[in-house]
Design a protein around this motif. Structure first.
Motif, short mmCIF file in Angstrom:
data_model
loop_
_atom_site.label_atom_id
_atom_site.label_comp_id
_atom_site.label_asym_id
_atom_site.label_seq_id
_atom_site.Cartn_x
_atom_site.Cartn_y
_atom_site.Cartn_z
N SER A 147 5.36 8.62 -1.91
CA SER A 147 5.08 8.10 -0.58
C SER A 147 5.52 6.64 -0.53
N VAL A 171 3.43 15.20 -3.03
CA VAL A 171 3.68 13.82 -2.64
C VAL A 171 2.75 12.96 -3.48
N LYS A 209 12.60 2.72 0.29
CA LYS A 209 11.54 3.72 0.27
C LYS A 209 10.14 3.14 0.49
N HIS A 224 4.93 12.52 4.42
CA HIS A 224 6.06 12.84 3.54
C HIS A 224 6.05 14.31 3.10
N THR A 281 8.11 14.11 -4.21
CA THR A 281 8.58 12.81 -3.75
C THR A 281 7.43 11.81 -3.78
#
Length: 397
Positions: free
Chosen positions: A253, A168, A36, A160, A251
């Motif tokens: 970044s 994000v 990631k 994202h 989520t």
């Protein structure tokens, strides 16, 4: 006698299973972190139109790196954004720094909002409320004063923001610094914090820290705006919960949030960790039971006892191997999060890691027996559910 033996084995099985689950989290954090973090923005996304962003910068006081940190927001490679500086007190020395930067970069759209509102107990929400109400873009970036941006950080965060993504946020980390306190901070944020943060993001669990977070403004407005979360000190957790409850994804970044306040000492850092622990206990009471078991030294003791009961393994051998492997996993994870050469030696890492791991359970116990929250020059009391009350309100209606 039999019920006692069954109870003993039941506890042993529980602690062994919990121990195995923590090793799974280690593995997930390392693999997911490698997958990631620190990814280049795909060229196909880089060519797509980027949404306009209103950046809220709540400020209070001046730290040694404030000027250089704020300047990184004026030099970002991003097509459309506005900077909204929120300063509660007209006499705050940060105002002069902001005005000088605005004069230095006249092409960057920037505004200053002086004077806090009174929409709740949370001083950060009070400080940002007017700027949020007057922001013009569809996306809001809430960014703490100590955050340092790269030229492409905002572009990375915006890339994202998919169709069903509502938030994000950047995983907390630190810029390189000198001294034991800076080493301790980097070790904590790159190991214990990153492990839980990456695992939570992998499993889509709410682990939102709002020091640098990009948010869909329309979803907040449906709830009444930022002021609706002013009754909480941990507004970031409840904002994220609001999004998740309504079917939106959150989520992280690929770039971690680079904290770079310039004020770094062990006592203030431990006070910060203690404050966060108190907030977690108020929001999620089960944390009182399970969080201490996630500490290396604590779970190692229970794992050593459990394996001696279940498998007749030697307690001390299991405990020492447990600490060694945990240490190696943390070194690997920290190296992944750092994505470069660490600013300290392996020996300094050993000392800082041992200090953090031994001190962590003590800080948690201390926090459990003192529910009051000290934040800058303010004092708060917490109630179950995370709702807070200021002992001596500073802003009057």
């Amino acid at each position: 006698m039999a019920p006692m033996i069954y109870t003993l084995y039941g506890f042993a099985i529980f602690f062994f299973a919990f121990w195995c689950a923590l090793w799974l989290l280690h593995l997930i954090a390392i693999l997911y972190g490698k997958y990631k973090l620190h990814k280049k923005i795909p060229e196909t996304l880089a060519d797509e139109p980027l949404p306009g962003v209103s950046i809220l910068k709540p400020l209070m006081g001046v730290d040694p790196h404030l000027l250089s940190n704020l300047e990184t927001f004026f030099t970002m490679r991003y097509p459309i954004y506005e900077l909204l500086f929120c300063i509660e007190d007209r006499t705050d020395p940060s105002l002069e720094i902001v005005n000088n930067l605005i004069a230095k970069y006249p092409k960057v759209q920037a505004s200053v909002f002086i004077g806090g509102s009174s929409v709740g107990v949370n001083p950060k929400i009070n400080n940002m409320h007017r700027a949020f109400e007057e922001s013009v873009h569809d996306f809001i970036l809430i960014s703490d004063s100590g955050i340092r941006m790269k030229e492409d950080t905002l572009q990375d965060m915006a890339s994202h923001m998919c169709d069903r993504t509502g938030i994000v946020h950047q995983m907390p980390f630190t810029s390189d610094g000198n001294g034991f306190a800076a080493t301790l901070e980097k070790i904590y944020f790159g190991t214990a914090q990153s492990r839980m943060y990456l695992a939570a993001d992998f499993f889509r669990i709410n682990c939102h820290t709002g020091m640098s977070t990009l948010i869909r403004k329309c979803v907040l407005e449906q709830e009444g705006g930022l002021k609706s979360f002013g009754c909480y000190l941990a507004e970031d957790f409840f904002i994220s919960k609001h999004f998740i409850d309504r079917g939106w994804r959150t989520t992280i970044s690929s770039q971690p949030a680079m904290q770079n306040s310039g004020i770094c000492d062990v006592r203030s850092f431990q006070a910060r960790l203690s404050r966060w622990a108190k907030l977690r206990m108020a929001m999620l009471p089960l944390v009182i039971i399970f969080e201490p078991l996630t500490e290396c030294m604590v779970i190692g003791i229970f794992a050593g006892w459990a394996t001696s009961v279940l498998f007749k393994w030697e307690f001390l051998t299991v405990y020492m191997i447990h600490i060694l492997v945990w240490f190696i996993c943390d070194w690997i994870l920290l190296s992944i999060v750092q994505n470069g050469v660490l600013p300290f030696s392996k020996f300094e890492f050993i000392i800082g890691w041992l200090f953090r791991e031994c001190k962590g359970p003590c800080l948690f116990i201390s926090a459990a027996f003192d529910p009051s929250i000290q934040w800058r020059n303010r004092s708060f009391k917490l109630a179950w559910g995370g709702i807070a009350q200021e002992v001596k309100p500073r802003i009057k209606c």
